[in-house]
Write a protein that holds these residues in place. Structure first.
Motif, PDB file in Angstrom:
ATOM      1  N   ALA A   1       0.814  -1.220   0.000  1.00  0.00           N
ATOM      2  CA  ALA A   1       0.000   0.000   0.000  1.00  0.00           C
ATOM      3  C   ALA A   1       0.848   1.271   0.000  1.00  0.00           C
ATOM      4  CB  ALA A   1      -0.940   0.006   1.205  1.00  0.00           C
ATOM      5  N   GLU A   2       2.087   1.157   0.451  1.00  0.00           N
ATOM      6  CA  GLU A   2       2.960   2.325   0.544  1.00  0.00           C
ATOM      7  C   GLU A   2       4.025   2.368  -0.548  1.00  0.00           C
ATOM      8  OE1 GLU A   2       4.651   2.209   4.458  1.00  0.00           O
ATOM      9  OE2 GLU A   2       2.683   2.050   5.401  1.00  0.00           O
ATOM     10  N   ALA A   3       4.309   1.241  -1.162  1.00  0.00           N
ATOM     11  CA  ALA A   3       5.393   1.153  -2.141  1.00  0.00           C
ATOM     12  C   ALA A   3       5.049   1.894  -3.427  1.00  0.00           C
ATOM     13  CB  ALA A   3       5.692  -0.317  -2.447  1.00  0.00           C
ATOM     14  N   ALA A   4       6.035   2.589  -3.962  1.00  0.00           N
ATOM     15  CA  ALA A   4       5.864   3.228  -5.266  1.00  0.00           C
ATOM     16  C   ALA A   4       5.920   2.157  -6.350  1.00  0.00           C
ATOM     17  CB  ALA A   4       6.969   4.259  -5.493  1.00  0.00           C
ATOM     18  N   SER A   5       5.209   2.405  -7.421  1.00  0.00           N
ATOM     19  CA  SER A   5       5.156   1.456  -8.530  1.00  0.00           C
ATOM     20  C   SER A   5       6.385   1.602  -9.431  1.00  0.00           C
ATOM     21  CB  SER A   5       3.901   1.690  -9.364  1.00  0.00           C
ATOM     22  OG  SER A   5       3.997   2.947 -10.031  1.00  0.00           O
ATOM     23  N   ARG A   6       6.599   0.596 -10.236  1.00  0.00           N
ATOM     24  CA  ARG A   6       7.672   0.639 -11.229  1.00  0.00           C
ATOM     25  C   ARG A   6       7.483   1.850 -12.144  1.00  0.00           C
ATOM     26  NH1 ARG A   6       9.067  -0.737 -16.323  1.00  0.00           N
ATOM     27  NH2 ARG A   6      11.045  -1.818 -16.665  1.00  0.00           N
ATOM     28  N   GLU A   7       6.250   2.110 -12.534  1.00  0.00           N
ATOM     29  CA  GLU A   7       5.938   3.239 -13.415  1.00  0.00           C
ATOM     30  C   GLU A   7       6.269   4.567 -12.735  1.00  0.00           C
ATOM     31  OE1 GLU A   7       3.814   0.631 -12.772  1.00  0.00           O
ATOM     32  OE2 GLU A   7       4.252  -0.350 -14.689  1.00  0.00           O
ATOM     33  N   ALA A   8       5.967   4.667 -11.437  1.00  0.00           N
ATOM     34  CA  ALA A   8       6.290   5.895 -10.709  1.00  0.00           C
ATOM     35  C   ALA A   8       7.797   6.119 -10.701  1.00  0.00           C
ATOM     36  CB  ALA A   8       5.749   5.828  -9.282  1.00  0.00           C
ATOM     37  N   PHE A   9       8.564   5.041 -10.479  1.00  0.00           N
ATOM     38  CA  PHE A   9      10.019   5.178 -10.494  1.00  0.00           C
ATOM     39  C   PHE A   9      10.522   5.535 -11.884  1.00  0.00           C
ATOM     40  CE2 PHE A   9      10.001   2.578  -6.522  1.00  0.00           C
ATOM     41  CZ  PHE A   9      10.559   3.549  -5.723  1.00  0.00           C
ATOM     42  N   GLN A  10       9.929   4.976 -12.903  1.00  0.00           N
ATOM     43  CA  GLN A  10      10.326   5.305 -14.268  1.00  0.00           C
ATOM     44  C   GLN A  10      10.147   6.806 -14.506  1.00  0.00           C
ATOM     45  OE1 GLN A  10       8.109   3.210 -17.345  1.00  0.00           O
ATOM     46  NE2 GLN A  10       9.942   3.163 -18.602  1.00  0.00           N
ATOM     47  N   ASP A  11       9.019   7.341 -14.068  1.00  0.00           N
ATOM     48  CA  ASP A  11       8.755   8.774 -14.218  1.00  0.00           C
ATOM     49  C   ASP A  11       9.746   9.607 -13.405  1.00  0.00           C
ATOM     50  OD1 ASP A  11       6.601   8.197 -15.865  1.00  0.00           O
ATOM     51  OD2 ASP A  11       5.090   8.532 -14.303  1.00  0.00           O
ATOM     52  N   ARG A  12      10.023   9.179 -12.181  1.00  0.00           N
ATOM     53  CA  ARG A  12      10.950   9.927 -11.319  1.00  0.00           C
ATOM     54  C   ARG A  12      12.363   9.948 -11.903  1.00  0.00           C
ATOM     55  NH1 ARG A  12       9.336   7.549  -5.323  1.00  0.00           N
ATOM     56  NH2 ARG A  12       7.114   8.050  -5.454  1.00  0.00           N
ATOM     57  N   ILE A  13      12.806   8.816 -12.432  1.00  0.00           N
ATOM     58  CA  ILE A  13      14.145   8.739 -13.019  1.00  0.00           C
ATOM     59  C   ILE A  13      14.265   9.723 -14.183  1.00  0.00           C
ATOM     60  CG2 ILE A  13      15.711   7.250 -14.335  1.00  0.00           C
ATOM     61  CD1 ILE A  13      14.695   4.915 -12.497  1.00  0.00           C
ATOM     62  N   LYS A  14      13.212   9.846 -14.965  1.00  0.00           N
ATOM     63  CA  LYS A  14      13.226  10.791 -16.087  1.00  0.00           C
ATOM     64  C   LYS A  14      13.123  12.235 -15.615  1.00  0.00           C
ATOM     65  CE  LYS A  14      11.123   7.691 -19.458  1.00  0.00           C
ATOM     66  NZ  LYS A  14       9.853   7.344 -20.125  1.00  0.00           N
ATOM     67  N   ALA A  15      12.294  12.482 -14.608  1.00  0.00           N
ATOM     68  CA  ALA A  15      11.996  13.857 -14.195  1.00  0.00           C
ATOM     69  C   ALA A  15      13.061  14.483 -13.307  1.00  0.00           C
ATOM     70  CB  ALA A  15      10.651  13.899 -13.469  1.00  0.00           C
ATOM     71  N   PHE A  16      13.634  13.713 -12.389  1.00  0.00           N
ATOM     72  CA  PHE A  16      14.615  14.308 -11.475  1.00  0.00           C
ATOM     73  C   PHE A  16      15.756  13.350 -11.128  1.00  0.00           C
ATOM     74  CE2 PHE A  16      10.537  13.527  -9.276  1.00  0.00           C
ATOM     75  CZ  PHE A  16      10.869  12.522  -8.369  1.00  0.00           C
ATOM     76  N   PRO A  17      16.523  12.932 -12.156  1.00  0.00           N
ATOM     77  CA  PRO A  17      17.633  12.008 -11.910  1.00  0.00           C
ATOM     78  C   PRO A  17      18.715  12.579 -10.996  1.00  0.00           C
ATOM     79  CG  PRO A  17      17.811  12.926 -14.103  1.00  0.00           C
ATOM     80  CD  PRO A  17      16.467  13.349 -13.563  1.00  0.00           C
TER      81      PRO A  17
END
Length: 166
Positions: free
Chosen positions: A28-44
């Motif tokens: 319920a608290e874990a970020a999804s793979r998709e969320a991490f994909q977006d984060r890596i692109k947005a603020f590496p």
């Protein structure tokens, strides 16, 4: 002494990051793979990993914001990343269980604090569970009380590390 390097995230780290998140947080608290994909692109530049000979054992990440607290929508939508914002957030500080209590999280946090200072941020904000308040206070964070965040159905505390006084 455990030997590892801390480096910026790379796109090819995505699958391992998702695995680590699943080990460290309830579903319920874990970020999804998709969320991490977006984060890596947005603020590496605000996403660091701990690496032992090519194997990731932990990471820290967060966006830049003008908000003084983390609110739930920030976890799910990279549109809340404001590159020239005044505060750096911490979305997660994850270390796989077998490498905990060996200084990995502390070194990730120290590197993150240095990045915040180097980029002129006024503060770093995060939310944590009550059992971790003391841990974050050891870095200089101040407990601001119970957060309005209901992320994952848990109770969180707002923590702030002031880097620059107005």
């Amino acid at each position: 002494m455990l030997e590892f390097i801390i480096r910026r995230v790379r796109p090819e780290d995505l699958d391992r990051i998702a695995e680590i998140e699943a080990l460290c947080f309830p579903a319920a608290e874990a970020a999804s793979r998709e969320a991490f994909q977006d984060r890596i692109k947005a603020f590496p530049g605000y996403f660091l990993v701990a690496d032992i000979d090519g194997t990731l054992i932990g990471f820290i990440n967060g966006c830049v914001t003008n908000s003084s607290v983390i609110y739930d929508e920030m976890f799910h939508n990279i549109q809340h990343h404001i590159p020239n914002g005044s505060n750096l957030s911490v979305f997660g500080l994850d270390v796989i269980p077998e490498y905990r209590r060996q200084g990995v999280a502390a070194q990730l946090m120290q590197h993150f604090i240095q990045i915040a200072k180097n980029t002129g941020r006024k503060s770093i904000i995060l939310t944590c569970k009550g059992r971790l308040v003391h841990y974050y206070e050891s870095f200089g964070y101040a407990n601001q009380g119970i957060s309005e965040s209901k992320h994952g159905g848990s109770q969180w505390f707002d923590m702030t590390l002031v880097l620059q006084r107005n």
